[in-house]
Scaffold this active site. Structure first.
Site, PDB file in Angstrom:
ATOM      1  CD  GLU A   1     -53.895  17.938 -36.310  1.00  0.00           C
ATOM      2  OE1 GLU A   1     -53.803  17.156 -35.749  1.00  0.00           O
ATOM      3  OE2 GLU A   1     -54.139  19.197 -36.627  1.00  0.00           O
TER       4      GLU A   1
ATOM      5  CG  PHE B   1     -50.703  31.223 -31.006  1.00  0.00           C
ATOM      6  CD1 PHE B   1     -51.054  30.860 -29.932  1.00  0.00           C
ATOM      7  CD2 PHE B   1     -50.821  30.967 -33.058  1.00  0.00           C
ATOM      8  CE1 PHE B   1     -51.665  29.421 -29.949  1.00  0.00           C
ATOM      9  CE2 PHE B   1     -52.206  29.878 -32.149  1.00  0.00           C
ATOM     10  CZ  PHE B   1     -52.467  29.605 -31.064  1.00  0.00           C
ATOM     11  CD  GLN B   2     -51.292  26.797 -33.203  1.00  0.00           C
ATOM     12  OE1 GLN B   2     -51.547  26.982 -35.077  1.00  0.00           O
ATOM     13  NE2 GLN B   2     -52.241  26.413 -33.070  1.00  0.00           N
TER      14      GLN B   2
ATOM     15  CE  LYS C   1     -51.327  32.725 -42.088  1.00  0.00           C
ATOM     16  NZ  LYS C   1     -52.301  33.314 -41.338  1.00  0.00           N
TER      17      LYS C   1
ATOM     18  CG  MET D   1     -48.220  -8.203 -27.431  1.00  0.00           C
ATOM     19  SD  MET D   1     -47.916  -8.224 -29.116  1.00  0.00           S
ATOM     20  CE  MET D   1     -48.684  -8.949 -30.228  1.00  0.00           C
TER      21      MET D   1
HETATM   22  C1  LIG Z   1     -49.780   3.662 -29.499  1.00  0.00           C
HETATM   23  C2  LIG Z   1     -48.863   2.347 -28.198  1.00  0.00           C
HETATM   24  N1  LIG Z   1     -48.552   2.649 -27.395  1.00  0.00           N
HETATM   25  C3  LIG Z   1     -48.307   1.206 -26.519  1.00  0.00           C
HETATM   26  C4  LIG Z   1     -48.088   0.093 -27.412  1.00  0.00           C
HETATM   27  C5  LIG Z   1     -48.062  -1.063 -26.881  1.00  0.00           C
HETATM   28  N2  LIG Z   1     -48.757  -2.352 -26.832  1.00  0.00           N
HETATM   29  C6  LIG Z   1     -49.038  -3.273 -28.132  1.00  0.00           C
HETATM   30  S1  LIG Z   1     -49.323  -4.219 -27.981  1.00  0.00           S
HETATM   31  C7  LIG Z   1     -50.792  -3.166 -26.104  1.00  0.00           C
HETATM   32  C8  LIG Z   1     -51.687  -3.813 -26.282  1.00  0.00           C
HETATM   33  C9  LIG Z   1     -52.800  -3.902 -27.347  1.00  0.00           C
HETATM   34  O1  LIG Z   1     -54.150  -3.858 -26.230  1.00  0.00           O
HETATM   35  P1  LIG Z   1     -55.739  -4.288 -27.645  1.00  0.00           P
HETATM   36  O2  LIG Z   1     -55.428  -2.582 -28.473  1.00  0.00           O
HETATM   37  O3  LIG Z   1     -56.282  -4.100 -26.720  1.00  0.00           O
HETATM   38  O4  LIG Z   1     -55.090  -5.441 -28.119  1.00  0.00           O
HETATM   39  P2  LIG Z   1     -55.245  -7.511 -27.854  1.00  0.00           P
HETATM   40  O5  LIG Z   1     -53.542  -7.190 -27.915  1.00  0.00           O
HETATM   41  O6  LIG Z   1     -56.073  -7.122 -26.814  1.00  0.00           O
HETATM   42  O7  LIG Z   1     -55.527  -8.079 -29.448  1.00  0.00           O
HETATM   43  C10 LIG Z   1     -49.685  -2.420 -26.296  1.00  0.00           C
HETATM   44  C11 LIG Z   1     -49.967  -1.751 -25.552  1.00  0.00           C
HETATM   45  C12 LIG Z   1     -48.219  -0.055 -28.997  1.00  0.00           C
HETATM   46  N3  LIG Z   1     -47.491  -1.197 -29.829  1.00  0.00           N
HETATM   47  N4  LIG Z   1     -48.629   1.176 -29.089  1.00  0.00           N
END
Ligand SMILES: Cc1ncc(C[n+]2csc(CCOP(=O)(O)OP(=O)(O)O)c2C)c(N)n1
Ligand SMILES: [Mg+2]
Lengths: 577, 170
Positions: free
Chosen positions: A69, A131-132, A181, A488
């Site tokens: 979802e 439920f749910q 529902k 990042m």
């Molecule tokens: C759902 C979610 N979890 C954690 C983060 C924190 N976060 C920001 S950038 C990042 C790394 C992203 O890694 P990747 O997708 O490999 O991209 P890259 O930065 O290596 O290009 C994380 C963990 C986030 N922004 N969103």
């Protein structure tokens, strides 16, 4: 190109389409959706929304069956961003509804009109931990603009009409309709109670004195800067913005969400502002004497340390349709509540043409002194991949970035002169956004080519939606910038947390081409610069969804970057030659 | 310029909020306040002047957030009809208190209640309950005097207020 059901031929132009005689609450709902011009819904059926799915086949609505979802919410979001229309997603109660939350927050934070329809347990069992059962209204309170829980099928038509109006008017956002529902199953008697449909007034035009004051400030400015955000695109004000900037000879920077609202490259374009903005944009904002911010919030990613944001500005003009955004972070002596297009058009009419050669020379010298640079070390650089990709862009192509370094490389490298073609999750920064949002954008824009730029980390958060893309015949192209890291976060740890790399290495990543093929997509891996272009061409030529994995330099970072807690002017540039 | 916008560490506001009387409205309003990082100090609820409306009086500490934010964010709620910030309008706030005393009653109790205009609403040989209305400081003062006169329990309502005669800009 995929084959779309015949009814998808621009349904918005014929919203009053005659549909099946409505009887049950579910039928009334579906009929009301068709009445709103809805032609596509993204969702998954389950116990609490089965009455809706029982009748769905009778209606001219294309249902895209998603695999999670969250994907449905991002697809509705991508659909809305790409089309300017309201995106619709559906889920069952409990886990289905709660799986929407991240996607709704993502849309809502970026002012994207999305309507979510969730099934709920039957009215008599609400509150019994049935439920749910889940309190989806409570769970979504702070990530929606409004929400409704229906208790009577007689309300459905009006609530749907109001929900769509709320979602798209003023500052757009996400709206939730939760339908028990039994309400879906109840049959509508002739004596159905009619509620009041509340009309939500369009914003009142800003007072003329405010426009005059702002026009005077801009005209008299010696070092003015304009910053523009997604509100400019929502209002359809990009051509007015370009005219105003050109008439007054004012450089323009954009926020991450505003990418594309001002042409780039352009002699007046400053590119991206903020935390990972261009050095020349951040210098110009730091030195400006008059700052016009339009169609944007001024969140911490834009301003960095507040006392270093436009410290020399004598006047700050802030235009936003949402009064609560004015003065929330940055004090503006000239706050204007209004629609970006209306305000910019009136400013344009008030000002005389002028030029600012000294200021422009200064900005040019910063542009030369602080160019966007990347290392040349023999390893594949993300900027090289993106340059090859952007060189292949056609005017209507849509780029959807995920979150992380990949997003910032994609945004800073973006070139084009039209808004609404670079989509990303700015406010929430939701990893996993790009693939499903690209699928939604492709559903909205079947004639456009849609590309998702992802990190390998973000992609696997929603990678199951490749199945949706294949099944729904939506030929999105996924470009993975694989650095085998949460890149990042790794850069933050290197730059701001003492260089302690903690839990950022992806020791195991899937064999992406094999994964792509397992879903029925085209897949290839690219390690050499020479192969980048040809691989892109093959993926583009492939008629269905395609995945390209680019093995990039794992040490590549985003530069410039403002140290955490630093001011805009303290940006750090690429340390490598 | 621009000076960063932040309120002082403690910045209590009194807001009068007119809302549509729909299920869940209190949850929406209180969620909006806390979601924006404000502290809800008190809330009084009554039927509103218009049919189908409620009126809420919220005391909100906006802390380091810009004080105007509380009203601005509440105005964005779809079920909110109007928000009046009564903080610096000189309005007269009013609150009600019920005070319970147990036998044996102090000798000075009844004259004190009379002096303060309290109304005795229940009297048995074992207990006496008095009601008193007034501005919050007056009730604070009365309560501390009652404490020395055998006060056993009390219930205090939260402040309500009417808009000032000359409407101020909110
Ligand atoms: C759902 C979610 N979890 C954690 C983060 C924190 N976060 C920001 S950038 C990042 C790394 C992203 O890694 P990747 O997708 O490999 O991209 P890259 O930065 O290596 O290009 C994380 C963990 C986030 N922004 N969103
Ligand atoms: Mg990565």
């Amino acid at each position: 190109m995929s084959t779309f059901p015949a009814f998808r031929q621009d349904r918005q132009s014929q919203p009053e389409l005659e549909v099946v005689q409505a009887r049950s609450g579910a039928e009334v709902l579906l009929s009301a959706l068709v009445g709103q011009g809805v032609d596509t819904v993204f969702g998954i059926p389950g116990g609490a929304n089965l009455p809706i799915y029982r009748h769905l086949p009778q209606f001219p609505i294309w249902h895209v069956l998603v695999r999670h979802e969250q994907g449905a919410a991002h697809m509705a979001d991508g659909y809305a961003r790409a089309s300017g229309r309201v995106g619709v997603c559906m889920a069952t109660s409990g886990p289905g509804a709660l799986n929407l939350v991240t996607g709704l927050a993502t849309a809502h934070f970026d002012s994207v009109p999305v309507v979510a329809i969730t099934g709920q347990v039957a009215t008599p069992t609400i509150g019994t931990d049935a439920f749910q059962e889940s309190d989806v209204i409570g769970s979504c309170l702070s990530v929606t603009k409004h929400s409704y829980q229906l208790r009577d099928p007689g309300e459905i038509e009006e609530v749907v009409a109001e929900a769509f109006q709320v979602a798209r008017t003023g500052r757009p956002g996400a709206v939730l309709i939760d339908i028990p529902k039994d309400v879906q199953q109840a049959h509508l008697g002739d004596d159905r109670p009619l509620g009041r449909l509340r009309r939500h007034a369009a914003p009142v035009p800003a007072p003329e004195e405010q426009i005059e004051t702002a026009a005077a400030h801009l005209s008299l400015a010696r070092r003015p800067v304009i910053l523009a955000g997604r509100g400019v695109a929502i209002a359809g004000a990009q051509s007015t913005l370009l005219k105003l900037a050109t008439k007054l000879d004012i450089p323009v920077g954009t926020t991450l969400l505003g990418t594309g609202v001002f042409p780039n490259p352009h002699p007046l374009s400053l590119g991206l502002v903020g935390f990972m903005g261009t050095g020349y944009c951040n210098r110009a904002v730091t030195d400006c004497d008059v700052l016009l911010m339009v169609g944007m919030r001024a969140d911490d990613r834009v301003t960095c340390r507040l006392d270093g944001f436009a410290p020399r500005a004598e006047h700050v003009i802030h235009v936003n349709v949402d009064p609560a955004e004015l003065g929330k972070t940055v004090a503006a002596d000239c706050p204007i509540v209004g629609d970006a297009r209306d305000v910019l058009e009136r400013l344009l009419a008030q000002v005389e043409p002028s030029s600012r050669p000294a200021w422009r020379r200064q900005v040019e010298s910063w542009r030369l002194r602080h160019p966007l640079r990347h290392p040349h070390n023999g390893r594949l650089q993300p900027q090289q991949v993106l340059r090859a990709y952007y060189a292949r862009r056609r005017p209507a192509d849509i780029t959807v970035a995920d979150v992380g370094l990949n997003q910032m490389w994609a945004a800073t490298g973006w070139s084009g002169d039209e808004a609404g073609l670079f989509l990303n999750s700015g406010g929430q920064g939701t990893m996993g956004f790009a693939l499903p949002a690209a699928i939604g954008a492709q559903a909205a824009a079947p004639m456009s080519r849609v590309f998702a730029i992802c990190g390998e980390g973000g992609l696997v958060m929603t990678v199951q939606e490749l199945a949706t893309a294949v099944e729904a015949n939506l030929p999105v192209k996924v470009l993975i910038l694989n650095n085998r890291q949460l890149g990042m976060v790794r850069q933050f740890q290197d730059d701001f947390y003492g260089g302690v790399r903690s839990q950022v290495d992806h020791v195991v990543t899937p064999d992406f081409p094999a994964l792509a093929r397992a879903f029925g997509c085209f897949g290839e891996v690219v390690e050499d610069l020479a192969e980048v272009g040809p691989a892109l061409d093959r993926a583009i030529a492939h008629p269905g969804p395609a995945v390209l994995e680019f093995r990039i330099d794992p040490e590549a970072g985003v530069f410039p970057i403002v140290p955490l807690g630093g001011t805009l002017s303290e940006f750090v540039e690429c340390p490598y030659p | 310029m621009p000076i960063p916008v932040t309120g002082s560490a403690s910045s209590p506001r009194l807001l009068c909020v007119r809302v549509e009387d729909r299920a869940g409205i209190l949850q929406r309003v209180t969620n909006c306040v806390s979601r924006r990082g404000h502290h809800l100090l008190s809330c009084a609820v009554a039927k509103g002047p218009e049919q189908g409306e409620l009126r809420l009086w919220l005391r909100v500490d906006t802390g380091i957030q810009p004080p105007e934010q509380a009203a601005l964010q509440l105005r964005k709620l779809i079920d909110v009809v109007a928000v009046e910030d009564l903080t610096e309008t000189g309005v007269r706030e009013w609150t009600l208190g019920l005070f319970e005393f147990r036998a044996p009653f102090a000798r000075g109790l009844e004259p004190e209640l009379g002096r303060r205009g309290a109304q005795v609403v229940e009297r048995t040989p074992e207990r006496l309950v008095a009601a008193l209305g007034g501005p919050p400081p007056a009730l604070d003062a009365a309560q501390s005097v009652f404490a020395g006169l055998g006060l056993r329990d009390f219930a205090r309502g939260r402040p309500i207020a009417l808009q000032p005669a000359v409407p101020q800009e909110a």
